[in-house]
Design an enzyme around this catalytic site. Structure first.
Site, PDB file in Angstrom:
ATOM      1  N   CYS A 219     -14.363  40.631 -39.609  1.00 14.05           N
ATOM      2  CA  CYS A 219     -13.274  41.425 -40.186  1.00 14.05           C
ATOM      3  C   CYS A 219     -12.946  42.670 -39.363  1.00 14.05           C
ATOM      4  O   CYS A 219     -11.764  42.995 -39.142  1.00 14.05           O
ATOM      5  CB  CYS A 219     -13.613  41.813 -41.623  1.00 14.05           C
ATOM      6  SG  CYS A 219     -15.270  42.510 -41.832  1.00 14.05           S
TER       7      CYS A 219
ATOM      8  N   ARG B 221     -21.138  51.862 -43.124  1.00 17.51           N
ATOM      9  CA  ARG B 221     -20.732  51.461 -44.476  1.00 17.51           C
ATOM     10  C   ARG B 221     -20.393  52.716 -45.279  1.00 17.51           C
ATOM     11  O   ARG B 221     -21.164  53.683 -45.289  1.00 17.51           O
ATOM     12  CB  ARG B 221     -21.857  50.697 -45.167  1.00 17.51           C
ATOM     13  CG  ARG B 221     -21.443  50.068 -46.502  1.00 17.51           C
ATOM     14  CD  ARG B 221     -20.624  48.830 -46.303  1.00 17.51           C
ATOM     15  NE  ARG B 221     -21.400  47.737 -45.736  1.00 17.51           N
ATOM     16  CZ  ARG B 221     -20.854  46.602 -45.316  1.00 17.51           C
ATOM     17  NH1 ARG B 221     -19.547  46.413 -45.389  1.00 17.51           N
ATOM     18  NH2 ARG B 221     -21.622  45.642 -44.804  1.00 17.51           N
TER      19      ARG B 221
ATOM     20  N   HIS C  13     -11.233  48.178 -44.708  1.00 15.98           N
ATOM     21  CA  HIS C  13     -11.996  48.852 -43.658  1.00 15.98           C
ATOM     22  C   HIS C  13     -11.088  49.792 -42.870  1.00 15.98           C
ATOM     23  O   HIS C  13      -9.905  49.519 -42.682  1.00 15.98           O
ATOM     24  CB  HIS C  13     -12.570  47.833 -42.659  1.00 15.98           C
ATOM     25  CG  HIS C  13     -13.672  46.985 -43.196  1.00 15.98           C
ATOM     26  ND1 HIS C  13     -14.291  47.213 -44.407  1.00 15.98           N
ATOM     27  CD2 HIS C  13     -14.290  45.884 -42.659  1.00 15.98           C
ATOM     28  CE1 HIS C  13     -15.236  46.296 -44.580  1.00 15.98           C
ATOM     29  NE2 HIS C  13     -15.247  45.489 -43.544  1.00 15.98           N
TER      30      HIS C  13
END
Length: 338
Positions: free
Chosen positions: A128, A233, A240
């Site tokens: 991703c 994270r 994101h």
């Protein structure tokens, strides 16, 4: 087209159903597969209820044109032959085959034609974080070859699947009640915190996630580009963000870069003022959206040939399900359906 989804009960599997509908994908037949635990559960698609079948080595994929798989690398490796033996094209969302030389790794805006050559009938859907970055990089690469990239990611809980999102939500509730946050999915408490580790560490002290960005970018862009990443994270539910610094072979002006982003395929360039305030992409706004958003474009003060900018995209959507569906649409548009 006859379609199958493997891992249908997961966060990405559920997103596949939404994206197929939103993209008006031509679905004539649909089959859903999952683990023994998921078998028997149902999902709705276009007003019809479908029952999830248990995936076994005896599962029959004959007649299935395209299978979207998102059940983890071990499942993809174990069942790839089962899925593809009758000619089904497997578009795999796991890391199982991404770096295999005979498996194309595809972001349609960047290297769609790679999907047309697939010796094993498997196409890799990239990581991703890589997907959203290469969509943005590709716009600049067309102006001047990119020598190197430094990137810091700000990755949402959704990157760890439904259990990651559930853990962040649970921790927020526990903290609000004055309780100690319980930790199981992530290596540390995520709520009210940031964790400078995504995936496990490798021998060079980069994590697997960081090395994916290095290796996958080079494969997708057919480039000698060097990528140095720090993946973090953050306590965001989905979408994101990335801060990107790149060096090109020649200086690229801000005017050139702005135009490249404004006209780049799959990109929305956010660079305006509203009510006296500068606008820029944020994960809260990108959640649920299709494009890759780019903003905060500047010259790099530390490099005469450098640019820096900010990239945001929905991790579950463009970072997983949407990119895979776009690969399938690319194949159909070029007559690759059976």
């Amino acid at each position: 087209m006859n379609i199958a989804i493997v891992g249908a009960s997961g966060a990405v599997g559920t997103e596949f159903l939404r994206v197929l509908d939103q993209q008006n994908f031509p679905v004539d037949g649909l089959r859903l597969f999952g683990s023994a635990r998921s078998a028997g559960k149902t999902r709705m698609f276009r007003g019809k209820e479908y029952v999830i079948e248990e995936l076994t080595r005896d599962s029959d994929f004959s007649g299935v044109d395209i299978a979207f798989t998102s059940a983890g690398a071990s499942v993809s490796k174990e069942y790839a032959d089962t899925i593809t033996r009758h000619g089904t094209v497997m578009i795999d969302n796991s890391s199982a085959f991404r770096m295999d030389p005979d498996v194309p790794l595809v972001v349609p805006e960047v290297n769609g034609d790679d999907a047309l050559v697939r010796p094993r009938n498997i196409i890799g859907n990239p990581n991703c974080t890589t997907i959203q970055m290469v969509v943005a990089l590709n716009a600049i690469e067309k102006l001047s070859h990119i020598r190197s990239v430094h990137v810091a990611t700000y990755q949402a809980a959704s990157g760890a699947g439904a259990t990651g999102m559930e853990e962040l939500e649970r921790q927020c509730g526990e903290i609000s009640r004055g309780e100690k946050a319980s930790v199981s999915k992530f290596p540390h408490q995520l709520a009210m915190n940031v964790i400078p580790q995504v995936d496990v560490f490798t021998e060079n002290d980069y994590t697997k996630e960081e090395m994916k960005m290095y290796n996958e970018t080079r494969k997708i862009m057919h480039s000698d580009i060097r990528v140095s990443a720090t993946c973090v994270r953050v306590p965001v539910m989905r979408a994101h963000s990335e801060a990107v610094w790149l060096e090109t072979e020649r200086p690229v002006s801000l005017e050139e870069a702005r135009e490249a982003f404004r006209t780049g395929k799959g990109i929305v360039f956010v660079d305006e003022e509203r009510d006296g305030a500068r606008c820029y992409p944020m994960p809260l706004d990108a959640a649920g959206a299709d494009p890759v958003f780019v903003g905060r474009l500047r010259k790099d003060l530390a490099d005469d040939n450098g640019l820096t900018f900010w990239v945001v995209a929905d991790q579950i959507k463009k970072g997983a399900a949407l990119n895979a569906v776009q690969i399938a649409l690319y194949l159909i548009e070029r007559g690759m359906n059976r």
